[in-house]
Design an enzyme around this catalytic site. Sequence first.
Site, PDB file in Angstrom:
ATOM      1  CB  SER A  26       5.109  -1.959  12.236  1.00 26.93           C
ATOM      2  OG  SER A  26       4.746  -0.608  12.501  1.00 26.93           O
TER       3      SER A  26
ATOM      4  CD  GLU B  66      -3.126   5.369   6.758  1.00 30.72           C
ATOM      5  OE1 GLU B  66      -3.118   5.432   5.523  1.00 30.72           O
ATOM      6  OE2 GLU B  66      -2.172   4.900   7.418  1.00 30.72           O
TER       7      GLU B  66
ATOM      8  N   GLY C  90       2.604   2.203  10.988  1.00 22.05           N
ATOM      9  CA  GLY C  90       3.608   3.263  10.897  1.00 22.05           C
ATOM     10  C   GLY C  90       4.301   3.578  12.209  1.00 22.05           C
TER      11      GLY C  90
ATOM     12  CE  LYS D 116      -0.349   3.160   4.765  1.00 18.97           C
ATOM     13  NZ  LYS D 116      -0.269   3.266   6.214  1.00 18.97           N
TER      14      LYS D 116
ATOM     15  CG  ASN E 172      -1.776   1.204   1.353  1.00 19.58           C
ATOM     16  OD1 ASN E 172      -1.810   2.038   0.444  1.00 19.58           O
ATOM     17  ND2 ASN E 172      -2.480   1.329   2.469  1.00 19.58           N
TER      18      ASN E 172
ATOM     19  CD  GLU F  36      -3.339  -2.498   7.275  1.00 22.17           C
ATOM     20  OE1 GLU F  36      -2.226  -2.709   6.776  1.00 22.17           O
ATOM     21  OE2 GLU F  36      -3.976  -1.453   7.065  1.00 22.17           O
TER      22      GLU F  36
ATOM     23  CG  HIS G 272      -5.893   1.784   5.223  1.00 25.83           C
ATOM     24  ND1 HIS G 272      -5.517   2.689   6.185  1.00 25.83           N
ATOM     25  CD2 HIS G 272      -4.843   0.951   5.060  1.00 25.83           C
ATOM     26  CE1 HIS G 272      -4.280   2.400   6.586  1.00 25.83           C
ATOM     27  NE2 HIS G 272      -3.850   1.353   5.911  1.00 25.83           N
TER      28      HIS G 272
HETATM   29  P1  13P Z   1       3.057   0.354   7.761  1.00 25.85           P
HETATM   30  O1  13P Z   1       3.574  -0.931   7.122  1.00 25.85           O
HETATM   31  O2  13P Z   1       3.791   1.565   7.290  1.00 25.85           O
HETATM   32  O3  13P Z   1       2.933   0.229   9.231  1.00 25.85           O
HETATM   33  O4  13P Z   1       1.547   0.560   7.186  1.00 25.85           O
HETATM   34  C1  13P Z   1       0.653  -0.495   7.251  1.00 25.85           C
HETATM   35  C2  13P Z   1      -0.540  -0.128   6.471  1.00 25.85           C
HETATM   36  O5  13P Z   1      -1.301   0.742   6.848  1.00 25.85           O
HETATM   37  C3  13P Z   1      -0.767  -0.840   5.205  1.00 25.85           C
HETATM   38  O6  13P Z   1      -2.042  -0.630   4.714  1.00 25.85           O
END
Ligand code: 13P
Length: 250
Positions: A212, A99, A173, A14, A12, A167, A97
């Site tokens: 992560s 976010e 992150g 983003k 992803n 997740e 997601h």
């Molecule tokens: P990270 O791998 O940067 O923690 O992000 C995970 C994520 O949100 C993937 O969709």
Amino acid sequence: MTPGVRPLIAGNWKMHGLAADGLALARAVATGGAAIRAELVVCPPATLVSAVAAAMAGGPVAVGGQDCHAAAKGAHTGDIAASMLADAGARFVILGHSERRAAYRETDPTVRSKAEAAIAAGLTPIVCVGEPEDDRLLGRAEEVVAAQIAGSLPPGFGAAGGVVAYEPIWAIGTGRTPTEGDIAAMHAMIRARLVAAFPGQGEGLRILYGGSVKPGNAAAILALPHVDGALVGGASLVAEDFLAIARAAG
Ligand code: 13P
């Protein structure tokens, strides 16, 4: 890992990537991906889906979107229909997601409608679920995720080979991950719900872990029962790291 299930490693990106660096990243993943057993998908920003899909055509790496609208078309300024992603060359789409659930108040019914639209357009939905840290600390993580599973997956999800990504929000992150025991327990709960909701299909649906995931922890996480791959954020922006995670899937 679930026996007999081909692992899926999804990147992803983003909101990262202009044409030059995005295409270079995609090409590096495609070159290294040829020798990897896991199925690979990269999900660039919408502006790059078409170019990345064209650059990857015929290769080992599929392309996905990061969101789509629930409607087939219409007056939705700034939104993208699932059929448009498919037309641009995407085969997958990430939905719900955390976010987007946080920034755009996407609810379980919204995510479920989007997943229905994705399936209707021939895309494989990757539906994200995961608890905030408070709920983990209060011992409510499985309850929260079970409710998301019940509310976010449409009836056609099993037949479409839909993917669930667990997740935990606090692991995204941050460099923090749940214990292996907590990941295994959550994935076992999700498997049980999928088997109950989609008899005859839920056993083989892929459940990814995200939050992560790095080259250093991927092998241990991917070895856990019912962890059938990973949804990778930050590490998917570095081709060698993404490929190392994919290799760790065996
Ligand atoms: P990270 O791998 O940067 O923690 O992000 C995970 C994520 O949100 C993937 O969709």
